[in-house]
Scaffold this motif. Structure first.
Motif, PDB file in Angstrom:
ATOM      1  N   GLU A 143       0.829  -1.205   0.000  1.00  0.00           N
ATOM      2  CA  GLU A 143       0.000   0.000   0.000  1.00  0.00           C
ATOM      3  C   GLU A 143       0.865   1.257   0.000  1.00  0.00           C
ATOM      4  O   GLU A 143       0.558   2.227  -0.708  1.00  0.00           O
ATOM      5  N   ILE A 144       1.934   1.256   0.791  1.00  0.00           N
ATOM      6  CA  ILE A 144       2.841   2.411   0.834  1.00  0.00           C
ATOM      7  C   ILE A 144       3.455   2.654  -0.540  1.00  0.00           C
ATOM      8  O   ILE A 144       3.527   3.791  -1.018  1.00  0.00           O
ATOM      9  N   ASP A 145       3.890   1.573  -1.209  1.00  0.00           N
ATOM     10  CA  ASP A 145       4.490   1.712  -2.535  1.00  0.00           C
ATOM     11  C   ASP A 145       3.491   2.295  -3.536  1.00  0.00           C
ATOM     12  O   ASP A 145       3.839   3.157  -4.348  1.00  0.00           O
ATOM     13  N   LYS A 146       2.226   1.833  -3.481  1.00  0.00           N
ATOM     14  CA  LYS A 146       1.195   2.349  -4.387  1.00  0.00           C
ATOM     15  C   LYS A 146       0.948   3.832  -4.129  1.00  0.00           C
ATOM     16  O   LYS A 146       0.836   4.630  -5.067  1.00  0.00           O
ATOM     17  N   LYS A 147       0.871   4.223  -2.874  1.00  0.00           N
ATOM     18  CA  LYS A 147       0.609   5.626  -2.539  1.00  0.00           C
ATOM     19  C   LYS A 147       1.797   6.516  -2.909  1.00  0.00           C
ATOM     20  O   LYS A 147       1.609   7.662  -3.358  1.00  0.00           O
ATOM     21  N   GLU A 148       3.014   6.018  -2.753  1.00  0.00           N
ATOM     22  CA  GLU A 148       4.185   6.785  -3.176  1.00  0.00           C
ATOM     23  C   GLU A 148       4.194   6.973  -4.686  1.00  0.00           C
ATOM     24  O   GLU A 148       4.525   8.054  -5.189  1.00  0.00           O
ATOM     25  N   LYS A 149       3.804   5.934  -5.411  1.00  0.00           N
ATOM     26  CA  LYS A 149       3.742   6.027  -6.870  1.00  0.00           C
ATOM     27  C   LYS A 149       2.685   7.052  -7.285  1.00  0.00           C
ATOM     28  O   LYS A 149       2.923   7.876  -8.166  1.00  0.00           O
ATOM     29  N   THR A 150       1.521   7.019  -6.624  1.00  0.00           N
ATOM     30  CA  THR A 150       0.462   7.977  -6.921  1.00  0.00           C
ATOM     31  C   THR A 150       0.921   9.393  -6.584  1.00  0.00           C
ATOM     32  O   THR A 150       0.664  10.338  -7.349  1.00  0.00           O
ATOM     33  N   ALA A 151       1.601   9.580  -5.453  1.00  0.00           N
ATOM     34  CA  ALA A 151       2.099  10.901  -5.068  1.00  0.00           C
ATOM     35  C   ALA A 151       3.108  11.423  -6.085  1.00  0.00           C
ATOM     36  O   ALA A 151       3.098  12.616  -6.438  1.00  0.00           O
TER      37      ALA A 151
ATOM     38  N   GLN B 195       3.251  10.626  -9.282  1.00  0.00           N
ATOM     39  CA  GLN B 195       2.512  10.970 -10.497  1.00  0.00           C
ATOM     40  C   GLN B 195       1.792  12.308 -10.338  1.00  0.00           C
ATOM     41  O   GLN B 195       1.789  13.143 -11.262  1.00  0.00           O
ATOM     42  N   LEU B 196       1.196  12.532  -9.175  1.00  0.00           N
ATOM     43  CA  LEU B 196       0.507  13.797  -8.922  1.00  0.00           C
ATOM     44  C   LEU B 196       1.493  14.964  -8.888  1.00  0.00           C
ATOM     45  O   LEU B 196       1.181  16.062  -9.374  1.00  0.00           O
ATOM     46  N   GLN B 197       2.660  14.763  -8.334  1.00  0.00           N
ATOM     47  CA  GLN B 197       3.686  15.801  -8.308  1.00  0.00           C
ATOM     48  C   GLN B 197       4.125  16.150  -9.725  1.00  0.00           C
ATOM     49  O   GLN B 197       4.276  17.333 -10.069  1.00  0.00           O
ATOM     50  N   GLN B 198       4.306  15.146 -10.579  1.00  0.00           N
ATOM     51  CA  GLN B 198       4.690  15.395 -11.970  1.00  0.00           C
ATOM     52  C   GLN B 198       3.586  16.158 -12.711  1.00  0.00           C
ATOM     53  O   GLN B 198       3.848  17.073 -13.478  1.00  0.00           O
TER      54      GLN B 198
END
Length: 126
Positions: free
Chosen positions: A82-90, A92-95
């Motif tokens: 879950e942490i890895d998924k949320k970091e990936k989403t964060a 993507q949102l930052q980009q």
């Protein structure tokens, strides 16, 4: 023939058997398990039952402990996923935020809507 006198004794060599002669002490006697248990004291029986109970309980405790360890490892793995998924989403949102807040894009949108942009008033949004 000659007769032997009473005071004369003859010696004959008899062949002795090679097997030892069994005495009553060396005979094997069948002893039933009930008789064997009668020879064991109550304290010895209690100690044996206690050790057996302790062995069984230790085995149960070890199985439960290993089960708990496996559950905990599974929970850790799920949390890490879950942490890895949320970091990936964060990320993507930052980009996406960086892409949407570019000054070139802002100028393009302003000119499309008929606005003029003063470059001195623009600042970089963080």
């Amino acid at each position: 023939m000659a007769e032997l006198k009473n005071n004369q004794q003859t010696q004959f060599d008899y062949a002795q058997p090679e097997q030892p002669i069994q005495t009553p002490d060396s005979f094997e006697v069948f002893v039933s398990p009930a008789d064997r248990l009668k020879k064991i004291s109550r304290i010895e029986k209690i100690v044996a039952v206690g050790l057996l109970a302790m062995l069984i309980s230790m085995a149960i405790i070890m199985v439960n402990t290993r089960n708990d360890i496996s559950k905990t490892q599974n929970d850790i793995t799920n949390t890490q996923t879950e942490i890895d998924k949320k970091e990936k989403t964060a990320t993507q949102l930052q980009q996406e935020k960086n892409e949407l807040s570019r000054s070139d894009r802002l100028k393009e949108i302003a000119e499309k809507d008929g606005l003029s942009i003063n470059d001195e008033n623009l600042r970089k949004v963080k």
